[in-house]
Design an enzyme around this catalytic site. Structure first.
Site, PDB file in Angstrom:
ATOM      1  CB  THR A   1      88.744  61.537 -24.541  1.00  6.98           C
ATOM      2  OG1 THR A   1      89.280  62.431 -24.465  1.00  6.98           O
ATOM      3  CG2 THR A   1      87.787  61.381 -23.481  1.00  6.98           C
TER       4      THR A   1
ATOM      5  CG  ASN B   1      89.073  58.349 -19.632  1.00  6.93           C
ATOM      6  OD1 ASN B   1      88.810  58.525 -18.210  1.00  6.93           O
ATOM      7  ND2 ASN B   1      88.782  59.502 -20.478  1.00  6.93           N
TER       8      ASN B   1
ATOM      9  CE  LYS C   1      89.741  60.924 -15.624  1.00 10.11           C
ATOM     10  NZ  LYS C   1      88.615  60.873 -16.789  1.00 10.11           N
TER      11      LYS C   1
ATOM     12  CG  PHE D   1      80.154  63.547 -20.722  1.00  9.24           C
ATOM     13  CD1 PHE D   1      81.248  64.036 -19.737  1.00  9.24           C
ATOM     14  CD2 PHE D   1      80.053  64.115 -21.929  1.00  9.24           C
ATOM     15  CE1 PHE D   1      82.227  64.900 -20.226  1.00  9.24           C
ATOM     16  CE2 PHE D   1      81.331  64.723 -22.393  1.00  9.24           C
ATOM     17  CZ  PHE D   1      82.181  65.335 -21.360  1.00  9.24           C
TER      18      PHE D   1
ATOM     19  CG  HIS E   1      92.134  65.111 -15.371  1.00  7.21           C
ATOM     20  ND1 HIS E   1      91.162  65.370 -16.225  1.00  7.21           N
ATOM     21  CD2 HIS E   1      93.002  66.082 -15.117  1.00  7.21           C
ATOM     22  CE1 HIS E   1      91.455  66.920 -16.259  1.00  7.21           C
ATOM     23  NE2 HIS E   1      92.563  67.069 -15.706  1.00  7.21           N
TER      24      HIS E   1
ATOM     25  CE1 TYR F   1      87.057  66.062 -15.817  1.00 14.70           C
ATOM     26  CE2 TYR F   1      86.377  64.780 -13.600  1.00 14.70           C
ATOM     27  CZ  TYR F   1      87.280  65.154 -14.628  1.00 14.70           C
ATOM     28  OH  TYR F   1      88.097  64.127 -14.762  1.00 14.70           O
TER      29      TYR F   1
ATOM     30  CD  GLU G   1      92.683  70.532 -15.030  1.00 19.71           C
ATOM     31  OE1 GLU G   1      91.609  70.236 -15.590  1.00 19.71           O
ATOM     32  OE2 GLU G   1      93.775  69.837 -15.080  1.00 19.71           O
TER      33      GLU G   1
ATOM     34  NE  ARG H   1      92.380  59.308 -20.841  1.00 16.89           N
ATOM     35  CZ  ARG H   1      92.000  60.616 -21.226  1.00 16.89           C
ATOM     36  NH1 ARG H   1      92.293  61.271 -22.489  1.00 16.89           N
ATOM     37  NH2 ARG H   1      91.637  61.145 -20.221  1.00 16.89           N
TER      38      ARG H   1
HETATM   39  P1  IDP Z   1      90.025  64.215 -21.616  1.00 15.10           P
HETATM   40  O1  IDP Z   1      89.735  63.540 -20.195  1.00 15.10           O
HETATM   41  O2  IDP Z   1      90.517  63.352 -22.618  1.00 15.10           O
HETATM   42  O3  IDP Z   1      90.613  65.875 -21.343  1.00 15.10           O
HETATM   43  P2  IDP Z   1      87.466  65.601 -21.836  1.00 15.10           P
HETATM   44  O4  IDP Z   1      86.663  65.841 -23.108  1.00 15.10           O
HETATM   45  O5  IDP Z   1      87.960  66.822 -21.140  1.00 15.10           O
HETATM   46  O6  IDP Z   1      88.554  64.453 -21.977  1.00 15.10           O
HETATM   47  O7  IDP Z   1      86.193  65.017 -20.749  1.00 15.10           O
HETATM   48  C1  IDP Z   1      86.698  64.717 -19.201  1.00 15.10           C
HETATM   49  C2  IDP Z   1      86.260  63.331 -18.940  1.00 15.10           C
HETATM   50  O8  IDP Z   1      84.834  63.183 -19.068  1.00 15.10           O
HETATM   51  C3  IDP Z   1      86.970  62.156 -19.606  1.00 15.10           C
HETATM   52  O9  IDP Z   1      88.007  61.974 -19.436  1.00 15.10           O
HETATM   53  C4  IDP Z   1      85.662  61.069 -19.495  1.00 15.10           C
HETATM   54  O10 IDP Z   1      86.055  60.564 -18.142  1.00 15.10           O
HETATM   55  C5  IDP Z   1      84.569  61.863 -19.611  1.00 15.10           C
HETATM   56  N1  IDP Z   1      83.755  61.907 -20.825  1.00 15.10           N
HETATM   57  C6  IDP Z   1      84.197  62.415 -21.940  1.00 15.10           C
HETATM   58  N2  IDP Z   1      83.579  62.338 -23.047  1.00 15.10           N
HETATM   59  C7  IDP Z   1      82.494  61.387 -22.420  1.00 15.10           C
HETATM   60  C8  IDP Z   1      81.282  60.937 -23.273  1.00 15.10           C
HETATM   61  O11 IDP Z   1      80.956  61.104 -23.995  1.00 15.10           O
HETATM   62  N3  IDP Z   1      80.541  60.216 -22.393  1.00 15.10           N
HETATM   63  C9  IDP Z   1      80.870  59.663 -20.977  1.00 15.10           C
HETATM   64  N4  IDP Z   1      81.871  60.358 -20.444  1.00 15.10           N
HETATM   65  C10 IDP Z   1      82.769  61.383 -21.181  1.00 15.10           C
HETATM   66 MG    MG Z   2      89.866  67.454 -20.465  1.00 13.70          MG
END
Ligand code: IDP
Ligand code: MG
Length: 143
Positions: free
Chosen positions: A93, A114, A11, A59, A117, A51, A128, A104
């Site tokens: 995450t 973070n 990212k 978010f 992806h 997304y 994807e 991470r």
């Molecule tokens: P993942 O990347 O671990 O699969 P997901 O729940 O699919 O996590 O969320 C996608 C992306 O959205 C995360 O990697 C992160 O960048 C962002 N994200 C997830 N939860 C939050 C949040 O609570 N606040 C802000 N950004 C978030």
């Molecule tokens: Mg995800």
């Protein structure tokens, strides 16, 4: 055990910190092979589509904004159980919940920024991977 392909993205935060090499080293050391890679700066529309599954999450807007702040490195990784393997190497995450030694835990600065992806299921990978790569851009490892 089955050989799978998964989509990985380094990212904008991690690209900006010059962590590309360190992150790829971890993936390769665990036996994941890069079979496609490209660097690109996502448009707002691309980030929104990629997304779209998170459209209703609070978010979503910030996530789309963050993912367009700088270039990313998109890759297809191949290996035994690549989808789960990559998720394990990535860590949770939220970096504060990510296990020690995960990408991470070591490179992410917040739950949003973070570092990486990774596809979370075969269905997700099936959406994807073609989002970024044509079949011709995904190469066979011949040695
Ligand atoms: P993942 O990347 O671990 O699969 P997901 O729940 O699919 O996590 O969320 C996608 C992306 O959205 C995360 O990697 C992160 O960048 C962002 N994200 C997830 N939860 C939050 C949040 O609570 N606040 C802000 N950004 C978030
Ligand atoms: Mg995800």
């Amino acid at each position: 055990m089955t050989v799978q392909q998964t989509l990985s993205i380094i990212k904008p935060d991690a690209v900006g910190k010059n962590n590309i090499g360190d992150i790829i080293a971890r993936l390769e050391k665990k036996g994941l092979n890069i079979v496609a890679a490209k660097m690109l700066h996502l448009s707002k529309e691309q980030a929104e589509q990629f997304y779209a599954v998170h459209k209703e999450r609070p978010f979503y807007g910030e996530l789309v904004q963050f993912m367009t702040t700088g270039p990313v490195l998109a890759m297809v990784l191949e290996g035994e159980d690549a989808i789960l393997q990559n998720r394990e190497i990535m860590g949770a995450t939220n970096p504060s919940e990510a296990a020690p030694g995960t990408i991470r835990a070591d490179f992410a600065s917040s739950i949003e920024e973070n570092a990486v992806h990774g596809s979370d299921s075969p269905e997700t990978a099936g959406f994807e991977i073609p989002f970024f790569f044509t079949q011709e851009e995904i190469l066979k490892r011949t040695r």
